[in-house]
Design a protein around this motif. Structure first.
Motif, PDB file in Angstrom:
ATOM      1  N   UNK A  55      28.893  42.521  47.485  1.00 19.98           N
ATOM      2  CA  UNK A  55      29.186  43.533  48.508  1.00 19.98           C
ATOM      3  C   UNK A  55      30.127  43.016  49.588  1.00 19.98           C
ATOM      4  N   UNK A  56      30.045  41.727  49.864  1.00 16.59           N
ATOM      5  CA  UNK A  56      30.859  41.157  50.951  1.00 16.59           C
ATOM      6  C   UNK A  56      32.208  40.649  50.442  1.00 16.59           C
ATOM      7  N   UNK A  57      32.225  40.110  49.217  1.00 11.59           N
ATOM      8  CA  UNK A  57      33.439  39.478  48.728  1.00 11.59           C
ATOM      9  C   UNK A  57      34.213  40.260  47.697  1.00 11.59           C
ATOM     10  N   UNK A  58      33.584  40.545  46.555  1.00  2.74           N
ATOM     11  CA  UNK A  58      34.321  41.086  45.416  1.00  2.74           C
ATOM     12  C   UNK A  58      34.713  42.556  45.607  1.00  2.74           C
ATOM     13  N   UNK A  59      33.735  43.420  45.834  1.00  2.00           N
ATOM     14  CA  UNK A  59      34.008  44.855  45.871  1.00  2.00           C
ATOM     15  C   UNK A  59      35.006  45.276  46.955  1.00  2.00           C
ATOM     16  N   UNK A  60      34.902  44.752  48.195  1.00  2.00           N
ATOM     17  CA  UNK A  60      35.896  45.165  49.202  1.00  2.00           C
ATOM     18  C   UNK A  60      37.327  44.841  48.786  1.00  2.00           C
ATOM     19  N   UNK A  61      37.533  43.683  48.168  1.00  2.00           N
ATOM     20  CA  UNK A  61      38.882  43.314  47.764  1.00  2.00           C
ATOM     21  C   UNK A  61      39.382  44.179  46.604  1.00  2.00           C
ATOM     22  N   UNK A  62      38.477  44.551  45.702  1.00  2.49           N
ATOM     23  CA  UNK A  62      38.889  45.402  44.581  1.00  2.49           C
ATOM     24  C   UNK A  62      39.439  46.730  45.085  1.00  2.49           C
ATOM     25  N   UNK A  63      38.678  47.383  45.951  1.00  4.00           N
ATOM     26  CA  UNK A  63      39.093  48.701  46.406  1.00  4.00           C
ATOM     27  C   UNK A  63      40.218  48.635  47.435  1.00  4.00           C
ATOM     28  N   UNK A  64      40.298  47.539  48.172  1.00  2.00           N
ATOM     29  CA  UNK A  64      41.451  47.346  49.058  1.00  2.00           C
ATOM     30  C   UNK A  64      42.724  47.171  48.243  1.00  2.00           C
ATOM     31  N   UNK A  65      42.595  46.555  47.079  1.00  2.00           N
ATOM     32  CA  UNK A  65      43.762  46.386  46.204  1.00  2.00           C
ATOM     33  C   UNK A  65      44.321  47.728  45.765  1.00  2.00           C
ATOM     34  N   UNK A  66      43.435  48.682  45.522  1.00  2.00           N
ATOM     35  CA  UNK A  66      43.896  50.020  45.161  1.00  2.00           C
ATOM     36  C   UNK A  66      44.505  50.728  46.363  1.00  2.00           C
ATOM     37  N   UNK A  85      45.840  49.493  49.124  1.00  2.00           N
ATOM     38  CA  UNK A  85      47.050  48.877  49.677  1.00  2.00           C
ATOM     39  C   UNK A  85      48.026  48.402  48.602  1.00  2.00           C
ATOM     40  N   UNK A  86      47.743  48.768  47.338  1.00  2.00           N
ATOM     41  CA  UNK A  86      48.641  48.452  46.232  1.00  2.00           C
ATOM     42  C   UNK A  86      48.883  46.943  46.109  1.00  2.00           C
ATOM     43  N   UNK A  87      47.790  46.165  46.168  1.00  2.00           N
ATOM     44  CA  UNK A  87      47.899  44.719  46.017  1.00  2.00           C
ATOM     45  C   UNK A  87      47.920  44.285  44.566  1.00  2.00           C
ATOM     46  N   UNK A  88      47.642  45.191  43.654  1.00  2.00           N
ATOM     47  CA  UNK A  88      47.717  44.880  42.234  1.00  2.00           C
ATOM     48  C   UNK A  88      46.660  43.891  41.775  1.00  2.00           C
ATOM     49  N   UNK A  89      46.986  43.194  40.671  1.00  2.00           N
ATOM     50  CA  UNK A  89      46.033  42.253  40.097  1.00  2.00           C
ATOM     51  C   UNK A  89      45.755  41.067  41.015  1.00  2.00           C
ATOM     52  N   UNK A  90      46.700  40.738  41.886  1.00  2.00           N
ATOM     53  CA  UNK A  90      46.469  39.632  42.823  1.00  2.00           C
ATOM     54  C   UNK A  90      45.290  39.941  43.750  1.00  2.00           C
ATOM     55  N   UNK A  91      45.193  41.169  44.210  1.00  2.00           N
ATOM     56  CA  UNK A  91      44.082  41.544  45.078  1.00  2.00           C
ATOM     57  C   UNK A  91      42.757  41.526  44.349  1.00  2.00           C
ATOM     58  N   UNK A  92      42.757  42.041  43.117  1.00  2.00           N
ATOM     59  CA  UNK A  92      41.525  42.071  42.323  1.00  2.00           C
ATOM     60  C   UNK A  92      40.998  40.656  42.093  1.00  2.00           C
ATOM     61  N   UNK A  93      41.866  39.749  41.710  1.00  2.34           N
ATOM     62  CA  UNK A  93      41.419  38.386  41.391  1.00  2.34           C
ATOM     63  C   UNK A  93      41.159  37.556  42.643  1.00  2.34           C
ATOM     64  N   UNK A  94      41.734  37.926  43.767  1.00  2.00           N
ATOM     65  CA  UNK A  94      41.330  37.304  45.033  1.00  2.00           C
ATOM     66  C   UNK A  94      39.874  37.640  45.331  1.00  2.00           C
ATOM     67  N   UNK A  95      39.487  38.881  45.033  1.00  2.00           N
ATOM     68  CA  UNK A  95      38.095  39.280  45.220  1.00  2.00           C
ATOM     69  C   UNK A  95      37.152  38.464  44.369  1.00  2.00           C
ATOM     70  N   UNK A  96      37.532  38.184  43.128  1.00  2.03           N
ATOM     71  CA  UNK A  96      36.682  37.372  42.259  1.00  2.03           C
ATOM     72  C   UNK A  96      36.560  35.948  42.793  1.00  2.03           C
ATOM     73  N   UNK A  97      37.660  35.411  43.336  1.00  2.00           N
ATOM     74  CA  UNK A  97      37.618  34.068  43.924  1.00  2.00           C
ATOM     75  C   UNK A  97      36.654  34.021  45.115  1.00  2.00           C
ATOM     76  N   UNK A  98      36.707  35.039  45.975  1.00  2.00           N
ATOM     77  CA  UNK A  98      35.800  35.080  47.123  1.00  2.00           C
ATOM     78  C   UNK A  98      34.346  35.179  46.661  1.00  2.00           C
ATOM     79  N   UNK A  99      34.114  35.977  45.653  1.00  2.00           N
ATOM     80  CA  UNK A  99      32.770  36.139  45.087  1.00  2.00           C
ATOM     81  C   UNK A  99      32.212  34.785  44.647  1.00  2.00           C
ATOM     82  N   UNK A 100      33.014  33.988  43.949  1.00  2.00           N
ATOM     83  CA  UNK A 100      32.566  32.695  43.475  1.00  2.00           C
ATOM     84  C   UNK A 100      32.333  31.718  44.623  1.00  2.00           C
ATOM     85  N   UNK A 101      33.199  31.730  45.623  1.00  2.00           N
ATOM     86  CA  UNK A 101      33.033  30.825  46.759  1.00  2.00           C
ATOM     87  C   UNK A 101      31.773  31.144  47.549  1.00  2.00           C
TER      88      UNK A 101
END
Length: 449
Positions: free
Chosen positions: A399-410, A412-428
């Motif tokens: 809720x804090x890391x992955x999901x916000x970045x996924x939907x922000x990517x849509x 703000x048109x961040x593309x796959x870079x935004x989606x995978x940044x969310x996954x990185x935050x989730x793991x950290x």
């Protein structure tokens, strides 16, 4: 009853050697990587049909994974409970955990098949609204999902057999089933050697055949144990498993919501982006299971040690598995960093997909060292029965890391870079939560009912 293929020399009260850990992890690895290896072959075979078929396979396999892996407690929860009993010297009770899990697998699996036949078009449409991709993926899902009861039966079988440290049979069962799938997949997809040319649907049929063979082999092994335990379900055991299941299912759902959301957003960036995202995600799943083999060894050994009231042994497992997992992850960093141009072409020759795959690929490589620690400690805490903590922290991190970045990517048109940044935050975030829990030592004092 025939003698079990168990490493009886393992002393749950002693700190296991690196050789012991690797012996268990290699057996788990053979089981875990068999399906991802098959899926990568499947990707390569279907990829020759074009980007639409590749994207449809990605969506279909994602949905199949979601509906089948919600019951991961059949494997991981059963291992935790079975290994505790095995550590106490109660093999009969450990096998009874497998019988209870198998009953749950069959009943719930049949329900999933019926529901998915009805709602498959809607589920696929939510992820991939493109007409071509949606239609192909729906057909694939409706065929492949028929194997879910047997997939779940295999999960339950792996769970109790890992708990009693029967390391050989599961490897054979999975290898036989998926080996058959690997042989018939290209024959059915491309109509080779006189087989029908089924296109993408041939991939689903091959998947169904292989999963069915493996599931039936696990069922046969459970039948061979009936002389000591009987096959009637023990309702007290089932209730206890379902209590543990609650935590593991919520945890698993948080993963799946994130990955479904990521696929849905990637689809909005075009077919090439979706195909590239799913390609790298399959590699991530493969690596995750590779590292999970060490975590499963930790889970079995930690459970047995705690069952024998040997806390120093459990702590020793945690330390050694974490070191080995980080070393393995660094080796994978070198492999995927150096091999990026070549490895991507194994799965597709579509120019647009190859261009799009570069961005998620390097995020994937950067996450690997963190994953080495996260997966190892996940296995340790699961072996300790600390499912409630894992549930809560995984949901919070999503809720804090992955999901916000996924939907922000849509947005703000961040593309796959935004989606995978969310996954990185989730793991950290998960890394921080796991290290904090390990430092308290509370995971060694949890009693399983």
């Amino acid at each position: 009853m025939s003698s079990p293929a168990t490493d009886e020399s393992i002393d749950p009260s002693a700190v296991p050697s690196v050789r012991t850990i690797l012996h268990l992890s290699v057996s788990a690895l053979a089981v875990l990587v068999a399906e991802p290896l098959y899926l990568m072959e499947d990707l390569a075979v279907v990829g020759r049909l074009g980007a639409v078929a590749l994207a449809a396979l990605g969506v279909g396999s994602l949905i199949l994974g979601v509906v089948s892996t919600q019951l991961t407690f059949l494997s991981y929860g059963t291992t935790a409970r079975s290994s505790r009993l095995f550590g106490r010297g109660d093999r009969t009770g450990a096998v009874a955990e497998g019988i209870a899990a198998s009953w749950i697998a069959v009943v719930v699996g049949l329900v999933i098949v019926g529901v998915m036949q009805v709602i498959a078009p809607w589920v696929v449409g939510v992820i991939a609204p493109s007409g071509g991709v949606s239609g192909e993926a729906t057909g694939w899902v409706r065929i492949a999902v028929c194997g879910v009861p047997l997939i779940l039966l295999s999960m339950a079988g792996n769970g109790w057999m890992r708990g009693v440290q029967d390391t050989r049979r599961p490897v054979v069962y999975v290898a036989v089933g998926l080996g058959v799938s690997a042989v018939i997949c290209p024959l059915l997809v491309h109509g080779l050697l006189g087989f029908p040319d089924m296109g993408l649907h041939g991939s689903a049929v091959a998947n169904l055949v292989g999963q069915s063979i493996s599931g039936l082999l696990f069922a046969q092994r459970l039948l061979a144990e009936r002389s000591s335990t009987g096959l009637r379900p023990r309702w007290a055991t089932i209730r206890a498993q379902l209590a543990l299941a609650r935590d593991l299912i919520v945890r698993s759902l948080s993963f799946q919501v994130c990955f479904l959301s990521a696929a849905a957003v990637a689809a909005r960036f075009g077919v090439a982006s979706l195909a590239a995202h799913q390609l790298v995600l399959q590699l991530w799943n493969f690596v995750s299971l590779l590292l999970d083999s060490l975590a499963i060894a930790a889970q079995s050994l930690v459970g047995a040690a705690l069952g024998a009231k040997a806390i120093p042994g459990a702590i020793g497992v945690a330390r050694r598995v974490t070191v080995l997992s980080v070393a393995a992850s660094l080796g994978l960093v070198a492999l995927f960093a150096a091999g990026q141009p070549v490895l991507a072409r194994i799965f597709t020759d579509d120019r647009d997909v190859l261009d799009a795959v570069v961005t998620p690929w390097w995020f994937f490589v950067a996450m690997l060292p963190v994953a080495g620690v996260v997966f190892a400690l996940d296995g340790v805490l699961l072996g300790g029965g600390d499912a409630a903590y894992l549930r809560t922290t995984t949901v919070v991190c999503a809720l804090v890391g992955f999901l916000p970045m996924i939907w922000a990517s849509l947005a703000f048109d961040w593309g796959l870079a935004g989606i995978w940044t969310g996954l990185c935050l989730f793991m950290l975030f998960r890394l921080v939560a796991l290290v904090a829990r390990m430092s308290t030592g509370r995971w060694t004092a949890i009693e399983l009912r």
